[in-house]
Scaffold this motif. Structure first.
Motif, PDB file in Angstrom:
ATOM      1  N   GLU A  15       0.799  -1.186  -0.082  1.00  0.00           N
ATOM      2  CA  GLU A  15       0.048   0.119   0.165  1.00  0.00           C
ATOM      3  C   GLU A  15       0.872   1.224  -0.026  1.00  0.00           C
ATOM      4  OE1 GLU A  15      -2.999   0.249  -0.596  1.00  0.00           O
ATOM      5  OE2 GLU A  15      -3.942  -1.587   0.126  1.00  0.00           O
ATOM      6  N   ILE A  16       1.928   1.181   0.704  1.00  0.00           N
ATOM      7  CA  ILE A  16       2.681   2.476   0.799  1.00  0.00           C
ATOM      8  C   ILE A  16       3.443   2.399  -0.580  1.00  0.00           C
ATOM      9  CG2 ILE A  16       5.193   3.059   1.813  1.00  0.00           C
ATOM     10  CD1 ILE A  16       2.553   4.250   3.178  1.00  0.00           C
ATOM     11  N   SER A  17       3.968   1.225  -1.198  1.00  0.00           N
ATOM     12  CA  SER A  17       4.317   1.470  -2.721  1.00  0.00           C
ATOM     13  C   SER A  17       3.412   1.941  -3.436  1.00  0.00           C
ATOM     14  CB  SER A  17       4.888  -0.081  -3.020  1.00  0.00           C
ATOM     15  OG  SER A  17       5.225   0.094  -4.317  1.00  0.00           O
ATOM     16  N   PHE A  18       2.084   1.626  -3.532  1.00  0.00           N
ATOM     17  CA  PHE A  18       1.192   2.100  -4.129  1.00  0.00           C
ATOM     18  C   PHE A  18       1.028   3.694  -4.237  1.00  0.00           C
ATOM     19  CE2 PHE A  18      -3.427   3.208  -5.002  1.00  0.00           C
ATOM     20  CZ  PHE A  18      -3.469   3.011  -6.152  1.00  0.00           C
ATOM     21  N   ALA A  19       0.924   4.093  -3.075  1.00  0.00           N
ATOM     22  CA  ALA A  19       1.002   5.522  -2.819  1.00  0.00           C
ATOM     23  C   ALA A  19       2.271   6.225  -3.240  1.00  0.00           C
ATOM     24  CB  ALA A  19       0.677   5.696  -1.262  1.00  0.00           C
ATOM     25  N   GLY A  20       3.379   5.653  -3.117  1.00  0.00           N
ATOM     26  CA  GLY A  20       4.742   6.201  -3.368  1.00  0.00           C
ATOM     27  C   GLY A  20       4.675   6.221  -4.935  1.00  0.00           C
ATOM     28  N   GLY A  21       4.060   4.885  -5.509  1.00  0.00           N
ATOM     29  CA  GLY A  21       4.233   5.014  -7.112  1.00  0.00           C
ATOM     30  C   GLY A  21       3.257   6.307  -7.601  1.00  0.00           C
ATOM     31  N   ARG A  22       2.210   6.693  -6.939  1.00  0.00           N
ATOM     32  CA  ARG A  22       1.468   7.728  -7.298  1.00  0.00           C
ATOM     33  C   ARG A  22       2.329   9.038  -7.217  1.00  0.00           C
ATOM     34  NH1 ARG A  22      -3.376   7.048  -4.499  1.00  0.00           N
ATOM     35  NH2 ARG A  22      -2.353   7.684  -2.780  1.00  0.00           N
ATOM     36  N   THR A  23       2.928   9.046  -5.939  1.00  0.00           N
ATOM     37  CA  THR A  23       3.938  10.239  -5.859  1.00  0.00           C
ATOM     38  C   THR A  23       4.844  10.586  -6.774  1.00  0.00           C
ATOM     39  OG1 THR A  23       3.564  10.007  -3.351  1.00  0.00           O
ATOM     40  CG2 THR A  23       5.277  11.354  -4.130  1.00  0.00           C
ATOM     41  N   VAL A  24       5.574   9.381  -7.341  1.00  0.00           N
ATOM     42  CA  VAL A  24       6.336   9.581  -8.405  1.00  0.00           C
ATOM     43  C   VAL A  24       5.808   9.987  -9.727  1.00  0.00           C
ATOM     44  CG1 VAL A  24       8.112   8.513  -9.666  1.00  0.00           C
ATOM     45  CG2 VAL A  24       8.116   7.889  -7.353  1.00  0.00           C
ATOM     46  N   TYR A  25       4.679   9.262 -10.058  1.00  0.00           N
ATOM     47  CA  TYR A  25       3.927   9.617 -11.375  1.00  0.00           C
ATOM     48  C   TYR A  25       3.550  10.890 -11.422  1.00  0.00           C
ATOM     49  CZ  TYR A  25       0.321   9.001 -14.772  1.00  0.00           C
ATOM     50  OH  TYR A  25      -0.503   9.224 -16.121  1.00  0.00           O
ATOM     51  N   ASP A  26       3.025  11.539 -10.112  1.00  0.00           N
ATOM     52  CA  ASP A  26       2.578  12.956 -10.157  1.00  0.00           C
ATOM     53  C   ASP A  26       3.887  13.957 -10.316  1.00  0.00           C
ATOM     54  OD1 ASP A  26       0.128  12.512 -10.275  1.00  0.00           O
ATOM     55  OD2 ASP A  26      -0.286  12.444  -7.989  1.00  0.00           O
ATOM     56  N   ASN A  27       4.895  13.613  -9.824  1.00  0.00           N
ATOM     57  CA  ASN A  27       6.043  14.569  -9.576  1.00  0.00           C
ATOM     58  C   ASN A  27       7.023  14.530 -10.675  1.00  0.00           C
ATOM     59  OD1 ASN A  27       6.228  16.261  -6.859  1.00  0.00           O
ATOM     60  ND2 ASN A  27       5.186  14.225  -6.281  1.00  0.00           N
ATOM     61  N   LEU A  28       7.059  13.382 -11.364  1.00  0.00           N
ATOM     62  CA  LEU A  28       7.996  13.379 -12.706  1.00  0.00           C
ATOM     63  C   LEU A  28       7.944  14.685 -13.565  1.00  0.00           C
ATOM     64  CD1 LEU A  28       7.895   9.785 -13.536  1.00  0.00           C
ATOM     65  CD2 LEU A  28       9.980  10.950 -12.688  1.00  0.00           C
ATOM     66  N   ASN A  29       9.029  15.323 -13.794  1.00  0.00           N
ATOM     67  CA  ASN A  29       8.860  16.549 -14.790  1.00  0.00           C
ATOM     68  C   ASN A  29       8.134  16.174 -16.114  1.00  0.00           C
ATOM     69  OD1 ASN A  29       9.452  18.596 -16.485  1.00  0.00           O
ATOM     70  ND2 ASN A  29      11.187  19.249 -15.052  1.00  0.00           N
ATOM     71  N   LYS A  30       7.140  16.378 -16.421  1.00  0.00           N
ATOM     72  CA  LYS A  30       6.390  16.269 -17.536  1.00  0.00           C
ATOM     73  C   LYS A  30       7.194  16.886 -18.869  1.00  0.00           C
ATOM     74  CE  LYS A  30       3.553  14.141 -14.966  1.00  0.00           C
ATOM     75  NZ  LYS A  30       3.815  14.661 -13.553  1.00  0.00           N
ATOM     76  N   ALA A  31       8.001  17.690 -18.730  1.00  0.00           N
ATOM     77  CA  ALA A  31       8.730  18.145 -19.867  1.00  0.00           C
ATOM     78  C   ALA A  31       9.811  17.371 -20.268  1.00  0.00           C
ATOM     79  CB  ALA A  31       9.174  19.458 -19.532  1.00  0.00           C
ATOM     80  N   LEU A  32      10.200  16.283 -19.405  1.00  0.00           N
ATOM     81  CA  LEU A  32      11.509  15.572 -19.520  1.00  0.00           C
ATOM     82  C   LEU A  32      10.846  14.020 -19.766  1.00  0.00           C
ATOM     83  CD1 LEU A  32      13.590  16.794 -16.638  1.00  0.00           C
ATOM     84  CD2 LEU A  32      13.954  17.333 -19.193  1.00  0.00           C
ATOM     85  N   PHE A  33       9.927  13.867 -19.102  1.00  0.00           N
ATOM     86  CA  PHE A  33       9.515  12.216 -19.234  1.00  0.00           C
ATOM     87  C   PHE A  33       7.807  11.974 -19.262  1.00  0.00           C
ATOM     88  CE2 PHE A  33      12.795  13.142 -15.240  1.00  0.00           C
ATOM     89  CZ  PHE A  33      13.769  12.737 -16.181  1.00  0.00           C
ATOM     90  N   THR A  34       7.893  10.946 -19.958  1.00  0.00           N
ATOM     91  CA  THR A  34       6.344  10.366 -19.801  1.00  0.00           C
ATOM     92  C   THR A  34       6.225   9.170 -18.991  1.00  0.00           C
ATOM     93  OG1 THR A  34       6.056  11.021 -22.399  1.00  0.00           O
ATOM     94  CG2 THR A  34       4.632   9.410 -21.449  1.00  0.00           C
ATOM     95  N   PRO A  35       5.500   9.388 -17.916  1.00  0.00           N
ATOM     96  CA  PRO A  35       5.365   8.268 -16.803  1.00  0.00           C
ATOM     97  C   PRO A  35       4.343   7.192 -17.362  1.00  0.00           C
ATOM     98  CG  PRO A  35       4.068  10.383 -16.080  1.00  0.00           C
ATOM     99  CD  PRO A  35       4.717  10.699 -17.304  1.00  0.00           C
ATOM    100  N   VAL A  36       4.823   6.006 -17.056  1.00  0.00           N
ATOM    101  CA  VAL A  36       3.972   5.009 -17.429  1.00  0.00           C
ATOM    102  C   VAL A  36       3.746   4.023 -16.139  1.00  0.00           C
ATOM    103  CG1 VAL A  36       3.925   2.864 -18.968  1.00  0.00           C
ATOM    104  CG2 VAL A  36       5.096   4.981 -19.819  1.00  0.00           C
ATOM    105  N   PRO A  37       2.405   3.990 -15.817  1.00  0.00           N
ATOM    106  CA  PRO A  37       2.172   3.284 -14.308  1.00  0.00           C
ATOM    107  C   PRO A  37       2.351   1.764 -14.744  1.00  0.00           C
ATOM    108  CG  PRO A  37       0.370   4.008 -15.171  1.00  0.00           C
ATOM    109  CD  PRO A  37       1.274   4.582 -16.116  1.00  0.00           C
TER     110      PRO A  37
END
Length: 886
Positions: A15-37
C-alpha cells in the motif's frame, strides 16, 4: 523518456508502494518524462495500469474488480491472493489495464523507476528481471539489494566493516513452535528488558516490536513470525460488529496476518471463510499463521538514544554524499507504520540536534556504510546516537519510501531540490550507474545525453511560466492537512512546464495574517507547527547544511533552477507584485471564511474557489443548514451551543440539548472541518465532557473530559466559544444507507453563466463512529468506493446517482459555490424515493494525494494536474469578467 513506474508488489508494504508510485507519477517532470504506471499485483502479475486507478485510496478499492469478488455478507475488501479463480483474476486485470509479460516491458518503457518495497522489490529479484531484459532502473543493483533486504546478513556486513551493532541473537520458527518456553528462557538469560524483536525481511516497521516484559516478548515473537492465537470461545462472545472489526484488522497486511492464512494446517483464503470456521470451532485455542511468515527472527538489545535516518546519494563524482541526518521524535517508543506515514504523529528534526562534530561523524559513518554495502545512486540508513556518543547504524534501505512526507524528499529539500527535481537527479544518476555493469553502454549514454540537453532547455524557459502562490498553513485545527494539500498542489504544478509554484505559508491570527515565502526545505517540514517554529526561529542555515550545500552545488546548479533557499517575509502588496495567481490551500479559518479572498480581491490577484460572500456562509455550518432547509434541502436537526450560556447555567444548557436531541447525537465545531473534534456523543456525561473540552480556557486537555471522550494526546481539538449539535442521521428503514462525499467543478459558459460538472460521488466507509482524519487523508487508510454503491444494476445506480447529484448541485447553487467544492452527505435509498441529507460544504476541500476528489475527477478523465489546471483557469476567467457571475 518513457519512465515505467513499478509499484504495488507482493510484500506487506504494497500500500505504501502504491501511494509512493502515485507520488512519483505525479512529480516526474512532464517536460522531460512520460510516466507509465506498471502496477505489480500481489500475485506478481505486471499490469499496464489505466492511470485513473492511480488515484484510488487503496489497492483494494479497485483490485480485484468488484464484479469478480466472491459474495461477502459483511463486505470485506480483499487482495488478489484471496481469489482462487484464475478467470476472476484475469478479468480483474483486464478491468484495470493490460497484463504484460516481462519480455514485453521494453515495448512500453525506456527506464524503470522502482517504487517497490520489501521482498520482490528491494531484494534483487526485480533488478535481475530488468537486467535480463535490458531495461535500466533506479537505485542499487542486484548485490546491494540482496544484502539490504536481509537484516541478519546486514549484521555480518556491519560487523566485518567495523561498525558498532547492538547485541543480537536469532531464533528459528521451528524452535519457537516446538519449544517456546526454551526460546524465552534463552533470550532472558542473554538480554535484559526491553528487547527489540524484528522480522528480518520486512520494512516500514512491520513485524517489529519493543518488549518490556515476558508477555510482550511472547506477543512480539508471534507478531514477527506472523502467528496469532485466538480462542474461539472469546470470538463467540463478541458481537457481529466486534467480529467484523477484528477481521478488518486481520485482513490489513500492515497490521494483521492477511490472507491466505493457515489455521491448524488448513489454508483459508477469505475472511468470510475464517468467520465461519471460528463460529464452528470447538477448540480452546486456534493458531493462525501466515504461509509467507519468516523462518527466523532477530532479537536485539534495546538501544537508548536519539533515533535518526540519513539519505546518502552518489554525488557528481560517484562519491557518497550524506544529506543532513534527521532526528525522529516519536509520540510512542516505536517508530511504527502510522508514525512514519501520517503527518503530525512524529516529528522530524533536520539536522539531528547534536554538536556539529557528532553530526559530521554520523554522516561520515553513513557514507562509509554506503560504500561497504556497494550501494549505488542512493540509500536510506537508519541508526541511533547514544548518550555516550556511540553510533549504531541498522536496517539500510536500498529503496526509500516515496510519500511526500518521506525522508527521501525531506532531506533532498535541504540542499534545495524539490521532489520533481530530486526524482530527475535519481534517474540521471541511475542511468550512469547502469553503465558501470558494462551492458548496453551506447544506449544508456544516448539516454543520458538527451536528458542533459532537455535539462538545459528547461532552465532557459524558466521565466515563461505562470507564477502561482500556493498559500498553505493557517492557524486552525486544520492547519496540518492544509500543509499537506498545499504541498501536493505545489508538487503537481512544479512537475509541469506551465506553472512556477511559489510556496507561501500563512500564520498569525484573524486580525493579522503573516505571510512567508518558504524555501523548499522548510515547506517539506513535518507539519504546520514545525514550519511555524522554523519561521519564528528564523535562524541562518545550520553549518552542517551549509557545508552539504557547498558539496552539492554542482547537483543543484544543474537540477534546482528557480528554487528559493532563503525564508522571506511578505505582505499582500508584495505578494501581488510577485505572482500571477494565488491558489488558496487553506482549510477552515482563514481561507474558507472569505478573509484571504478579501485581501486578494483588493489587490486584483485572481484565486481559486468561491468568492467572499459564499465563503462567509459555507464556513458556518449552522447558517449553511438554515439556508439549505429553507430551500427544501434535507439537513440534520441542529442547534448552536454558546459558551456564554453554558457558563451561565451549565445544567440548563445540557438539559436543553438532551430534551431536543436523543442520544446518541453528533457534536462538532461549527466552523472547522477535517473531522477535528467531530464526536458521536452517547451519554450526558460525554456531552458535558465535550462542552468542557470545547470551552476550556487553556490549550492543554483537561484530564477528565479527555478520558471521557477517549482523546489521543496529539488529537486536534480546537477551543471555541460555540459549537454545533446535530441529530444523528440514521437509515430510518431505508434499503440502503450510505455516507458519501461528492466533488464538483464549475466553469463559465460563453454568456458568463456558471455551469456545474458534478462528479460521481464516493462512498466513505468509517471504521469507527465517524470518519477519522487518517481515513480521509492518509494513503492506504480510508475505504472510499468510487462511484458509491447506489444500486446493484447500472440502471438503478444511474437513477439514484442522478437524484443525488441534482441535490448536490442545488446545494452548491444555494450557497453560491464557485470554482470547485466537496459536499458531504448521507443517502437513504427506498424503493420509490431517495433522500439526500447534507452534512457540510467544503469550499476549499482537502487536496492531499489520497483525497476522494481526485478519485472522482479521474472518473471524468482528469488527472490531478488537469483538475488543478481547470480550477486555476476558472479563477483567471472570473477575474476577467466585468459583471458578476450569475
Amino acid at each position: 523518456m518513457r519512465i515505467g513506474i513499478l509499484f504495488g508488489g507482493q510484500s506487506r508494504e504494497r500500500e505504501i508502494s502504491f501511494a509512493g508510485g502515485r507520488t512519483v507519477y505525479d512529480n516526474l517532470n512532464k517536460a522531460l518524462f512520460t510516466p507509465v504506471p506498471i502496477f505489480i499485483d500481489s500475485l506478481g502479475n505486471f499490469i499496464l495500469l489505466d492511470w485513473k486507478y492511480l488515484y484510488k485510496g487503496t489497492i483494494r478499492d479497485f483490485y480485484p474488480a468488484a464484479e469478480q469478488l466472491p459474495p461477502s455478507p459483511h463486505f470485506f475488501q480483499i487482495y488478489a491472493e484471496s481469489l482462487q479463480d484464475q478467470e476472476a483474476i484475469d478479468k480483474s486485470i483486464a478491468a484495470i489495464g493490460k497484463k504484460l509479460q516481462p519480455d514485453e516491458l521494453s515495448q512500453h518503457i525506456d527506464f524503470a523507476f522502482l517504487a517497490l518495497h520489501g521482498p520482490y522489490g528491494e531484494d534483487g529479484n526485480i533488478q535481475g528481471i530488468l537486467e535480463w531484459y535490458n531495461i535500466p532502473y533506479t537505485g542499487a543493483g542486484i548485490l546491494p539489494s540482496s544484502i539490504g533486504i536481509d537484516k541478519e546478513i546486514q549484521k555480518a556486513v556491519l560487523a566485518s566493516a567495523g561498525f558498532d551493532t547492538p547485541a543480537f541473537t536469532t531464533t528459528s520458527r521451528t524452535s519457537w513452535v516446538q519449544s517456546p518456553q526454551e526460546v524465552i528462557s534463552s533470550i532472558e538469560k542473554s538480554f535484559s528488558y526491553p528487547v527489540v524483536v524484528k522480522a528480518p525481511h520486512q520494512g516500514s516497521s512491520i513485524g517489529v516490536a519493543i518488549a518490556k516484559n515476558q508477555q510482550e516478548l511472547i506477543d512480539g515473537i508471534n507478531r514477527a513470525f506472523f502467528i496469532q492465537k485466538i480462542a474461539p470461545g472469546m470470538w463467540k462472545s463478541w458481537s457481529d460488529e466486534q467480529k467484523r472489526n477484528f477481521l478488518l484488522q486481520f485482513t490489513d497486511i500492515r497490521e494483521g496476518l492477511g490472507f491466505p492464512v493457515l489455521v491448524d494446517g488448513k489454508l483459508i483464503h477469505h475472511p468470510e471463510e475464517l468467520w465461519l470456521l471460528l463460529d464452528e470451532s470447538e477448540k480452546d485455542e486456534l493458531s493462525l499463521e501466515s504461509p509467507n511468515g519468516e523462518s527466523g527472527i532477530l532479537i536485539e538489545s534495546f538501544i537508548k538514544g536519539k533515533e535518526f535516518s540519513c539519505i546518502v546519494i552518489a554525488d557528481q563524482d560517484n562519491q557518497p554524499l550524506a544529506l543532513p541526518p534527521t532526528e525522529i521524535r516519536k509520540s510512542s517508543t516505536l517508530f511504527d507504520y502510522r508514525s512514519k506515514y501520517l503527518p503530525g504523529i512524529s516529528r522530524k528534526i533536520t539536522p539531528i540536534e547534536l554538536p556539529e562534530t557528532a553530526i559530521q561523524e554520523i554522516m561520515s559513518k553513513c557514507e562509509r556504510l554506503f560504500t561497504s554495502l556497494h550501494s549505488q545512486v542512493y540509500a536510506r540508513l537508519d541508526g541511533f546516537y547514544t548518550e555516550d556518543g556511540a553510533i549504531y547504524l541498522n536496517d539500510p534501505n536500498t529503496t526509500s519510501g516515496m510519500l511526500p512526507s518521506s525522508f527521501f524528499f525531506h532531506q533532498a529539500a535541504e540542499i534545495g531540490l524539490n521532489p520533481s527535481q530530486f526524482l530527475t537527479y535519481i534517474i540521471a544518476k541511475s542511468l550512469e550507474a547502469r553503465t558501470q555493469a558494462g551492458k548496453h553502454i551506447y544506449q544508456l549514454n544516448q539516454l543520458r545525453a538527451n536528458l542533459n540537453g532537455q535539462l538545459k532547455a528547461i532552465a532557459n524557459a524558466e521565466e515563461q511560466r505562470t507564477k502561482v502562490a500556493v498559500i498553505m498553513g493557517g492557524f486552525s485545527s486544520e492547519r496540518h492537512i492544509s500543509v499537506e494539500s498545499g504541498r501536493n498542489i505545489f508538487e503537481k504544478l512544479a512537475s509541469s512546464d506551465k506553472y512556477l509554484p511559489i510556496p507561501i505559508f500563512l500564520t498569525g491570527n484573524e486580525d493579522q495574517h503573516e505571510l512567508y515565502q518558504l524555501p523548499v526545505n522548510i515547506m517539506l517540514k513535518d507539519n504546520a507547527d514545525d514550519i511555524r517554529d522554523k519561521i519564528k526561529a528564523n535562524k541562518a542555515a545550520h553549518p552542517v547544511i551549509d557545508a552539504i550545500r557547498t558539496r552539492a552545488a554542482h547537483i543543484t546548479d544543474t537540477y534546482a533552477s528557480g528554487e528559493a533557499l532563503q525564508l522571506e517575509t511578505l505582505d499582500y502588496d508584495q505578494l501581488a507584485a510577485r505572482v500571477d495567481f494565488a491558489f488558496i490551500a487553506l482549510h477552515g479559518r482563514p481561507g474558507e471564511d472569505g478573509a484571504v479572498q478579501q485581501q486578494l480581491e483588493q489587490r486584483g490577484i485572481p484565486y481559486n474557489g468561491s468568492g467572499v460572500a459564499s465563503s462567509q456562509v459555507s464556513i458556518n455550518k449552522f447558517e449553511t443548514n438554515e439556508r439549505l432547509r429553507k430551500e427544501g434541502i434535507l439537513v440534520a436537526d441542529h442547534l448552536l451551543v454558546h459558551q456564554e450560556d453554558y457558563q451561565k447555567d451549565k445544567a440548563q444548557t445540557l438539559a436543553t440539548i438532551a430534551e431536543r436531541f436523543p442520544f446518541p447525537l453528533i457534536a462538532k465545531p461549527a466552523d472547522d472541518g477535517c473531522s477535528s473534534a467531530v464526536k458521536k456523543i452517547k451519554s450526558p456525561e460525554e456531552l458535558e465532557a465535550f462542552c468542557e473540552m470545547m470551552f476550556r480556557d487553556t490549550e492543554a486537555f483537561p484530564q477528565g473530559p479527555k478520558a471521557a471522550l477517549n482523546l489521543k494526546d496529539n488529537e486536534e481539538f480546537p477551543q471555541k466559544n460555540y459549537f454545533l449539535v446535530e441529530s444523528l442521521i440514521g437509515p430510518e428503514g431505508a434499503d440502503r444507507f450510505l455516507e458519501i462525499t461528492g466533488g464538483m467543478l464549475t466553469r463559465l459558459d460563453n454568456e458568463g453563466n456558471l455551469t456545474y460538472e458534478v462528479f460521481e460521488p464516493s462512498e466513505a466507509l468509517a471504521s469507527g463512529e465517524v470518519l477519522s482524519l487518517e481515513e480521509k487523508f492518509l494513503a492506504g487508510e480510508g475505504q472510499n468506493i468510487t462511484p458509491a454503491r447506489f444500486g446493484d444494476s447500472r440502471e438503478e445506480y444511474q437513477r439514484v446517482a442522478k437524484e443525488v447529484k441534482q441535490v448536490l448541485e442545488k446545494t452548491a447553487r444555494v450557497i453560491g459555490v464557485e470554482g470547485y467544492c466537496r459536499i458531504d452527505a448521507f443517502v437513504r435509498i427506498y424503493p420509490h424515493k431517495v433522500e439526500t441529507i447534507i452534512i457540510e460544504i467544503n469550499s476549499l476541500p482537502g487536496m492531499t494525494p489520497a483525497t476522494a476528489i481526485f478519485h472522482q475527477s479521474a472518473l471524468n478523465n482528469m488527472k490531478p494536474y488537469e483538475f488543478i489546471d481547470e480550477i486555476i483557469a476558472f479563477g483567471f476567467a472570473r477575474k476577467q469578467l466585468k459583471t458578476p457571475i450569475s
